[in-house]
Design a protein around this motif. Structure first.
Motif, PDB file in Angstrom:
ATOM      1  N   THR A 123      13.949   5.533 -13.820  1.00 18.83           N
ATOM      2  CA  THR A 123      13.874   5.210 -12.393  1.00 18.83           C
ATOM      3  C   THR A 123      13.089   3.934 -12.130  1.00 18.83           C
ATOM      4  N   ALA A 124      12.442   3.406 -13.151  1.00 18.05           N
ATOM      5  CA  ALA A 124      11.738   2.129 -13.025  1.00 18.05           C
ATOM      6  C   ALA A 124      11.477   1.594 -14.425  1.00 18.05           C
ATOM      7  N   LEU A 125      11.672   0.298 -14.586  1.00 16.63           N
ATOM      8  CA  LEU A 125      11.279  -0.401 -15.813  1.00 16.63           C
ATOM      9  C   LEU A 125      10.917  -1.819 -15.402  1.00 16.63           C
ATOM     10  N   TYR A 126       9.630  -2.102 -15.442  1.00 11.81           N
ATOM     11  CA  TYR A 126       9.128  -3.413 -15.011  1.00 11.81           C
ATOM     12  C   TYR A 126       8.095  -3.899 -16.015  1.00 11.81           C
ATOM     13  N   VAL A 127       8.166  -5.195 -16.300  1.00 11.20           N
ATOM     14  CA  VAL A 127       7.213  -5.838 -17.197  1.00 11.20           C
ATOM     15  C   VAL A 127       6.572  -6.980 -16.417  1.00 11.20           C
ATOM     16  N   ASP A 128       5.258  -7.072 -16.504  1.00  5.93           N
ATOM     17  CA  ASP A 128       4.540  -8.145 -15.826  1.00  5.93           C
ATOM     18  C   ASP A 128       5.096  -9.497 -16.276  1.00  5.93           C
ATOM     19  N   GLU A 129       5.208 -10.414 -15.352  1.00  6.46           N
ATOM     20  CA  GLU A 129       5.864 -11.702 -15.605  1.00  6.46           C
ATOM     21  C   GLU A 129       5.346 -12.412 -16.860  1.00  6.46           C
ATOM     22  N   ARG A 130       4.055 -12.367 -17.093  1.00  5.12           N
ATOM     23  CA  ARG A 130       3.467 -13.052 -18.257  1.00  5.12           C
ATOM     24  C   ARG A 130       3.907 -12.469 -19.588  1.00  5.12           C
ATOM     25  N   HIS A 131       4.478 -11.268 -19.569  1.00  8.08           N
ATOM     26  CA  HIS A 131       4.824 -10.581 -20.816  1.00  8.08           C
ATOM     27  C   HIS A 131       6.325 -10.354 -20.976  1.00  8.08           C
ATOM     28  N   ARG A 132       7.124 -10.932 -20.084  1.00  3.35           N
ATOM     29  CA  ARG A 132       8.575 -10.774 -20.187  1.00  3.35           C
ATOM     30  C   ARG A 132       9.120 -11.589 -21.345  1.00  3.35           C
TER      31      ARG A 132
ATOM     32  N   ALA B  97       9.385   4.530 -15.894  1.00  2.00           N
ATOM     33  CA  ALA B  97       9.339   5.868 -15.304  1.00  2.00           C
ATOM     34  C   ALA B  97      10.644   6.575 -15.643  1.00  2.00           C
ATOM     35  N   GLN B  98      10.536   7.819 -16.106  1.00  2.95           N
ATOM     36  CA  GLN B  98      11.707   8.576 -16.539  1.00  2.95           C
ATOM     37  C   GLN B  98      11.697   9.941 -15.872  1.00  2.95           C
ATOM     38  N   SER B  99      12.806  10.277 -15.218  1.00  2.00           N
ATOM     39  CA  SER B  99      12.910  11.571 -14.550  1.00  2.00           C
ATOM     40  C   SER B  99      13.258  12.660 -15.558  1.00  2.00           C
TER      41      SER B  99
ATOM     42  N   VAL C 255       5.814   9.354  -7.970  1.00  5.30           N
ATOM     43  CA  VAL C 255       6.234   8.882  -9.290  1.00  5.30           C
ATOM     44  C   VAL C 255       5.357   9.478 -10.379  1.00  5.30           C
ATOM     45  N   PHE C 256       4.045   9.354 -10.238  1.00  7.66           N
ATOM     46  CA  PHE C 256       3.150   9.881 -11.274  1.00  7.66           C
ATOM     47  C   PHE C 256       3.136  11.405 -11.292  1.00  7.66           C
ATOM     48  N   ALA C 257       3.493  12.044 -10.191  1.00  5.36           N
ATOM     49  CA  ALA C 257       3.504  13.506 -10.137  1.00  5.36           C
ATOM     50  C   ALA C 257       4.789  14.096 -10.715  1.00  5.36           C
ATOM     51  N   ASP C 258       5.916  13.397 -10.572  1.00  4.09           N
ATOM     52  CA  ASP C 258       7.216  13.984 -10.893  1.00  4.09           C
ATOM     53  C   ASP C 258       7.910  13.411 -12.122  1.00  4.09           C
ATOM     54  N   ARG C 259       7.409  12.327 -12.671  1.00  2.00           N
ATOM     55  CA  ARG C 259       8.129  11.657 -13.750  1.00  2.00           C
ATOM     56  C   ARG C 259       7.217  11.399 -14.932  1.00  2.00           C
ATOM     57  N   ALA C 260       7.829  11.216 -16.072  1.00  2.00           N
ATOM     58  CA  ALA C 260       7.090  10.772 -17.259  1.00  2.00           C
ATOM     59  C   ALA C 260       6.953   9.260 -17.148  1.00  2.00           C
TER      60      ALA C 260
ATOM     61  N   THR D 211       0.832  -1.214   0.000  1.00  2.01           N
ATOM     62  CA  THR D 211       0.000   0.000   0.000  1.00  2.01           C
ATOM     63  C   THR D 211       0.864   1.261   0.000  1.00  2.01           C
ATOM     64  N   ASP D 212       2.036   1.206   0.632  1.00  2.00           N
ATOM     65  CA  ASP D 212       2.946   2.349   0.614  1.00  2.00           C
ATOM     66  C   ASP D 212       3.543   2.552  -0.773  1.00  2.00           C
ATOM     67  N   VAL D 213       3.807   1.458  -1.484  1.00  2.00           N
ATOM     68  CA  VAL D 213       4.297   1.561  -2.856  1.00  2.00           C
ATOM     69  C   VAL D 213       3.242   2.253  -3.714  1.00  2.00           C
ATOM     70  N   GLU D 214       1.985   1.857  -3.571  1.00  2.00           N
ATOM     71  CA  GLU D 214       0.905   2.508  -4.326  1.00  2.00           C
ATOM     72  C   GLU D 214       0.822   3.992  -4.000  1.00  2.00           C
ATOM     73  N   ARG D 215       0.906   4.329  -2.723  1.00  2.00           N
ATOM     74  CA  ARG D 215       0.856   5.743  -2.321  1.00  2.00           C
ATOM     75  C   ARG D 215       2.030   6.512  -2.920  1.00  2.00           C
ATOM     76  N   HIS D 216       3.223   5.936  -2.868  1.00  2.00           N
ATOM     77  CA  HIS D 216       4.413   6.581  -3.434  1.00  2.00           C
ATOM     78  C   HIS D 216       4.236   6.804  -4.939  1.00  2.00           C
TER      79      HIS D 216
END
Length: 159
Positions: free
Chosen positions: A81-90, A73-75, A53-58, A43-48
């Motif tokens: 600052t983040a690049l993640y792909v759901d396991e089913r689509h890696r 996520a790109q600053s 993340v959504f406020a400060d980055r593209a 829940t803290d990750v979602e809040r962050h």
């Protein structure tokens, strides 16, 4: 901005409604990665993600028929600052296509940190033209050694 990612997948700018899906992809990766400590509750990750993340980055998402299957996520300083792909689509080109979109937005240089233990990420970034240019012994909130990677449009490392 919209462009083709691969069959049935489109890369597009994220909207706030995508935030929960993006945080979920990250949370599932953390939970599935034995060496990755869970520093923050889900829940803290979602809040962050919502507040920072959504406020400060593209944020660029890979969308498959209305489902977010990956994100980047790109600053403003040209850091991924983040690049993640759901396991089913890696391993299907989604991450590479997200990186191509990021390179279009920072056409001269991109930087990113990845954990030393994430050998799959090292191979991926090196295949995409990134070069390791620095290391730490774990000066991050997870306390894990990490590697700074850099990409230049001309390729290779610059001083």
């Amino acid at each position: 901005m919209m462009s083709s990612c691969s069959a049935n997948i489109t890369c597009r700018d994220a909207v706030i409604a995508d935030m929960t899906a993006c945080a979920g992809i990250l949370n599932r990766w953390i939970d599935a990665t034995a060496w990755m400590p869970r520093v923050h509750a889900a829940t803290d990750v979602e809040r962050h993600y919502r507040e920072t993340v959504f406020a400060d980055r593209a944020i660029i998402v890979a969308d498959r028929e209305g489902e977010v299957v990956g994100f980047l996520a790109q600053s403003p300083e040209a850091y991924v600052t983040a690049l993640y792909v759901d396991e089913r689509h890696r391993r299907g080109g989604v991450g590479a296509r997200l990186l191509r979109e990021a390179k279009k937005r920072a056409p001269d240089e991109l930087n990113l940190w990845t954990f030393e233990r994430n050998a799959d990420a090292h191979r991926f970034y090196e295949r995409e033209g990134f070069v390791a240019v620095g290391r730490t012994d774990g000066e991050n909130e997870e306390g894990l050694p990490d590697i700074l990677y850099r990409w230049h449009a001309a390729g290779g490392e610059r001083s």
